[in-house]
Design an enzyme around this catalytic site. Sequence first.
Site, mmCIF file in Angstrom:
data_model
loop_
_atom_site.group_PDB
_atom_site.id
_atom_site.type_symbol
_atom_site.label_atom_id
_atom_site.label_comp_id
_atom_site.label_asym_id
_atom_site.label_seq_id
_atom_site.Cartn_x
_atom_site.Cartn_y
_atom_site.Cartn_z
ATOM 1 N N ASP A 90 46.533 9.052 -1.282
ATOM 2 C CA ASP A 90 46.654 7.608 -1.071
ATOM 3 C C ASP A 90 46.551 6.962 -2.443
ATOM 4 O OD1 ASP A 90 46.421 4.916 -0.525
ATOM 5 O OD2 ASP A 90 44.907 5.142 1.048
ATOM 6 N N ASN A 117 56.641 7.436 -7.567
ATOM 7 C CA ASN A 117 57.650 6.846 -6.697
ATOM 8 C C ASN A 117 57.058 5.900 -5.657
ATOM 9 O OD1 ASN A 117 60.266 6.755 -5.013
ATOM 10 N ND2 ASN A 117 58.798 7.715 -3.613
ATOM 11 N N SER A 172 62.939 -1.480 -10.542
ATOM 12 C CA SER A 172 63.939 -2.168 -9.733
ATOM 13 C C SER A 172 64.945 -2.864 -10.629
ATOM 14 C CB SER A 172 63.268 -3.205 -8.825
ATOM 15 O OG SER A 172 64.231 -4.058 -8.230
ATOM 16 N N TYR A 212 57.519 -8.660 -5.206
ATOM 17 C CA TYR A 212 58.050 -7.336 -5.530
ATOM 18 C C TYR A 212 58.696 -7.337 -6.911
ATOM 19 C CZ TYR A 212 60.982 -3.156 -5.270
ATOM 20 O OH TYR A 212 61.593 -1.961 -5.531
ATOM 21 N N LYS A 216 57.427 -5.259 -10.338
ATOM 22 C CA LYS A 216 58.239 -4.262 -11.050
ATOM 23 C C LYS A 216 58.433 -4.651 -12.511
ATOM 24 C CE LYS A 216 58.959 -1.283 -7.739
ATOM 25 N NZ LYS A 216 58.470 0.111 -7.809
ATOM 26 N N THR A 247 66.722 2.395 2.013
ATOM 27 C CA THR A 247 65.390 2.890 2.330
ATOM 28 C C THR A 247 64.721 1.900 3.277
ATOM 29 O OG1 THR A 247 64.252 1.726 0.532
ATOM 30 C CG2 THR A 247 65.297 3.827 -0.008
#
Length: 296
Positions: A90, A117, A172, A212, A216, A247
């Site tokens: 985790d 990842n 990203s 997000y 990144k 995904t």
Amino acid sequence: MSDSYWTPRQPQANTRGRQLSATMDTKTIVLVTGANSGIGLASIRSFWESPKTYHILAAGRTLQKIQDAVAPIRDSPSPGHSTIDEIEIDISDDVSITNAASLIQGKFGRLDTLVNNAGGGNDTDYQNGTMSQREAWNRTMDLNVTSPQVMTTEFAPLLLKSADPRLLYITSGMSSLQEEHTRTTPGEARAPKYPAGWPKAERTAATNAYAYRVSKTALNMMFLHWVRLFEADGVKCFALSPGFLATNLAGDPELMKKAGAGDPSLGGDFIRDCVEGKRDEHAGRVIRRDGSIQDW
């Protein structure tokens, strides 16, 4: 760390009855987090299907989910006679990370490649009211910045024992400061302009994803710091921008495919290419799958 966190298998024969020819000393030991789905699982399959020989550590939060995801891969032939162990990590739990590092130290004594990842985004949780803005941002930053930072810190000693250490982060295409400044970030061309006044209308999660995107961008800065830290150690570091892939990060993968998303296998092969030296000229940079360098 108990055996419930780990599924060690002796390198005897694979499921097709072929004897494994390489010892653990000659195998490339690669650890991939978030390996039970998406790009992580695709990279496990790509390493397995490589003619090179790997010992693959497929990591995720729930051991059973990883085992279920990896089982079909293990049932197929591996040209390089690679092997797989599933391991429970985790990335948001310091004890889990420390235990995993200790276990790998005890069993292998080194790690050749760490693929950070695992990650996620919680913008939709804020937009649909299941999280406050602060909760969504804190969770996203923890997953995408703090957790890979802790992972890298804990596994750094093992990487430095490798003859060819490699460190990978998944970033990203929406993280570039330059492209945000010039309004050339992927998706910006179809994003509506905001009229004057307040409040501003929320955009859809697919084109918004502010938490997000910011996480990144922060990951890219963290990555560059590790490039500096490892400069004298010979660790090849990469931040990979795999592109728009189907995904479960941004919703239903099937709907994403209809919107033009590529198969996650493209991201898995991109990861493997960097591990196998095909992008070494771009080590230390944020790179895109199409071969280009991403602007800062």
